[in-house]
Write a protein that holds these residues in place. Structure first.
Motif, PDB file in Angstrom:
ATOM      1  N   PRO A 119      -4.174   0.022  -0.473  1.00 46.49           N
ATOM      2  CA  PRO A 119      -2.907   0.694  -0.190  1.00 46.49           C
ATOM      3  C   PRO A 119      -2.022   0.812  -1.433  1.00 46.49           C
ATOM      4  CG  PRO A 119      -3.390  -0.930   1.501  1.00 46.49           C
ATOM      5  CD  PRO A 119      -4.407  -1.131   0.416  1.00 46.49           C
ATOM      6  N   ASP A 120      -1.252   1.908  -1.491  1.00 48.73           N
ATOM      7  CA  ASP A 120      -0.309   2.152  -2.574  1.00 48.73           C
ATOM      8  C   ASP A 120       0.941   1.315  -2.317  1.00 48.73           C
ATOM      9  OD1 ASP A 120       1.558   3.060  -4.372  1.00 48.73           O
ATOM     10  OD2 ASP A 120       1.229   5.182  -3.991  1.00 48.73           O
ATOM     11  N   LEU A 121       1.076   0.226  -3.069  1.00 49.61           N
ATOM     12  CA  LEU A 121       2.169  -0.712  -2.827  1.00 49.61           C
ATOM     13  C   LEU A 121       3.528  -0.187  -3.276  1.00 49.61           C
ATOM     14  CD1 LEU A 121       0.407  -4.040  -3.859  1.00 49.61           C
ATOM     15  CD2 LEU A 121       0.761  -3.124  -1.561  1.00 49.61           C
ATOM     16  N   SER A 122       3.536   0.878  -4.076  1.00 52.89           N
ATOM     17  CA  SER A 122       4.823   1.410  -4.530  1.00 52.89           C
ATOM     18  C   SER A 122       5.642   1.980  -3.386  1.00 52.89           C
ATOM     19  CB  SER A 122       4.607   2.492  -5.592  1.00 52.89           C
ATOM     20  OG  SER A 122       3.944   3.623  -5.042  1.00 52.89           O
ATOM     21  N   LYS A 123       4.957   2.297  -2.274  1.00 58.82           N
ATOM     22  CA  LYS A 123       5.661   2.857  -1.108  1.00 58.82           C
ATOM     23  C   LYS A 123       6.097   1.777  -0.121  1.00 58.82           C
ATOM     24  CE  LYS A 123       4.769   7.170  -2.359  1.00 58.82           C
ATOM     25  NZ  LYS A 123       3.899   6.947  -3.523  1.00 58.82           N
ATOM     26  N   ALA A 124       5.682   0.541  -0.337  1.00 60.39           N
ATOM     27  CA  ALA A 124       6.000  -0.542   0.595  1.00 60.39           C
ATOM     28  C   ALA A 124       7.494  -0.868   0.551  1.00 60.39           C
ATOM     29  CB  ALA A 124       5.194  -1.783   0.261  1.00 60.39           C
ATOM     30  N   GLU A 125       8.033  -1.240   1.688  1.00 64.74           N
ATOM     31  CA  GLU A 125       9.477  -1.488   1.790  1.00 64.74           C
ATOM     32  C   GLU A 125       9.964  -2.595   0.852  1.00 64.74           C
ATOM     33  OE1 GLU A 125      13.285  -0.582   3.569  1.00 64.74           O
ATOM     34  OE2 GLU A 125      11.397   0.442   3.164  1.00 64.74           O
ATOM     35  N   PRO A 126       9.276  -3.736   0.735  1.00 64.11           N
ATOM     36  CA  PRO A 126       9.768  -4.757  -0.205  1.00 64.11           C
ATOM     37  C   PRO A 126       9.848  -4.252  -1.644  1.00 64.11           C
ATOM     38  CG  PRO A 126       8.148  -5.709   1.290  1.00 64.11           C
ATOM     39  CD  PRO A 126       8.096  -4.223   1.498  1.00 64.11           C
ATOM     40  N   VAL A 127       8.884  -3.431  -2.035  1.00 67.12           N
ATOM     41  CA  VAL A 127       8.892  -2.894  -3.404  1.00 67.12           C
ATOM     42  C   VAL A 127      10.018  -1.875  -3.566  1.00 67.12           C
ATOM     43  CG1 VAL A 127       7.561  -1.643  -5.142  1.00 67.12           C
ATOM     44  CG2 VAL A 127       6.424  -3.279  -3.630  1.00 67.12           C
TER      45      VAL A 127
END
Length: 339
Positions: A119-127
């Motif tokens: 998964p693309d972590l740049s789109k995750a809410e914490p990031v």
């Protein structure tokens, strides 16, 4: 258990982390789960030749920095969690890193994960929230490189020296200004890319640029003064074909390969220091900034500056010339009419 569910233990990674480059090299640099290795190797084959050298270097540097940090923290680099990436963003912000550098770090982590089919972590809410925290604490305004405009270039010409390296350096800075060239663009110039024009002027073909990755190429004008210094350098260096700008060693021997992009910044800083300018404020963008400002001061509008510098958006040229553009703004116009 699915091998993708087995985290990589960065504490067992090789110590030579400068080999952590793009996703292709990560496959051999880390003891990854087999499924991730296969995906990285497949991505490497597909991505070969697709990235610009500057992009590859940025990916190398930022990926290695993240992996080194996770190792020191006892965390997992690949697959990372959104919380790990968010903590990394907070750590960089605490060090007062440039906002652009922090965003680049997140981009590199996301690129590595996408290459591995993760998964693309740049789109995750914490990031996303960590980036917002960073923006609020550091601001988003970037420090601008000092310009090498007409005034600064006059000082450089008067103090550059007369040896072979100095002849090259003067030709380099003048060419960068006329072309509003990025480092990667000027070092990529070959002799066959230069052509004569009327009145002692010339043109240069920029074969590929940051905004022209497909290599369609664009032709730009070179002033008679720049062409004079280019001819002087080419003749003195004995260049008959190949790269225009090349290394010169201490013995005055000219290399056959092109200058590296990183050397351009060092040359500009050295010229600035000799001219009594602060080299700490000079970067590889300084000639580009200086010419953008000179063009606006000379009456060019943003559309013309964008065309000259191969910008797709007015954001950066407007930023470079914002103080000059302010003098043309509504408030300035109002007071001019009042007299």
């Amino acid at each position: 258990m699915d091998p993708l569910d087995q985290p990589v233990d960065p504490l067992r990674a090789p110590q030579d982390r400068h080999h952590l480059t793009d996703p292709a090299q990560c496959a051999t640099a880390l003891p990854l789960a087999k499924a991730i290795v296969a995906r990285l190797e497949r991505h490497a084959r597909h991505a070969q030749g697709a990235l610009a050298p500057e992009t590859e270097r940025a990916l190398r540097k930022t990926s290695a920095a993240f992996t080194g940090w996770t190792t020191a923290q006892g965390l997992v680099a690949l697959p990372a969690t959104a919380e790990t990436v968010a903590t990394y963003v907070d750590a960089l912000a605490a060090q007062e890193r440039k906002p652009a550098s922090v965003r680049q770090a997140v981009w590199a982590i996301a690129t590595l994960h996408r290459a591995a089919g993760l998964p693309d972590l740049s789109k995750a809410e914490p990031v996303r929230l960590a980036l917002k925290r960073m923006a609020r604490s550091l601001g988003t305004r970037q420090r601008q490189a000092a310009p090498l405009g007409d005034h600064e270039v006059a000082r450089i010409l008067a103090t550059a020296g007369t040896d072979l390296a100095a002849i090259r350096d003067v030709a380099l800075v003048l060419t960068m200004r006329d072309l509003l060239a990025r480092r990667s663009e000027v070092v990529a110039l070959d002799l066959e890319d230069l052509s004569r024009a009327d009145g002692g002027a010339g043109t240069a073909l920029i074969r590929r640029s940051k905004t022209d990755q497909a290599g369609l190429g664009e032709v730009r004008w070179l002033s008679p003064e720049t062409c004079l210094h280019l001819r002087r350098w080419i003749k003195a260096a004995g260049i008959e074909d190949g790269p225009v700008f090349r290394p010169v060693n201490k013995a005055g021997m000219v290399g056959t390969a092109a200058l590296q992009g990183g050397e351009v910044s060092r040359i500009l800083k050295r010229l600035a220091a000799r001219a009594g300018l602060d080299p700490a404020t000079i970067s590889g963008h300084s000639a580009r900034v200086g010419m953008a400002q000179d063009l606006v001061a000379g009456g060019a509008d943003l559309a013309a500056v964008m065309q000259a510098g191969r910008w797709k958006s007015p954001t950066m040229p407007a930023r470079y010339a914002e103080r000059l553009l302010a003098k043309r703004g509504a408030v300035a116009g109002y007071y001019d009419k009042r007299g």
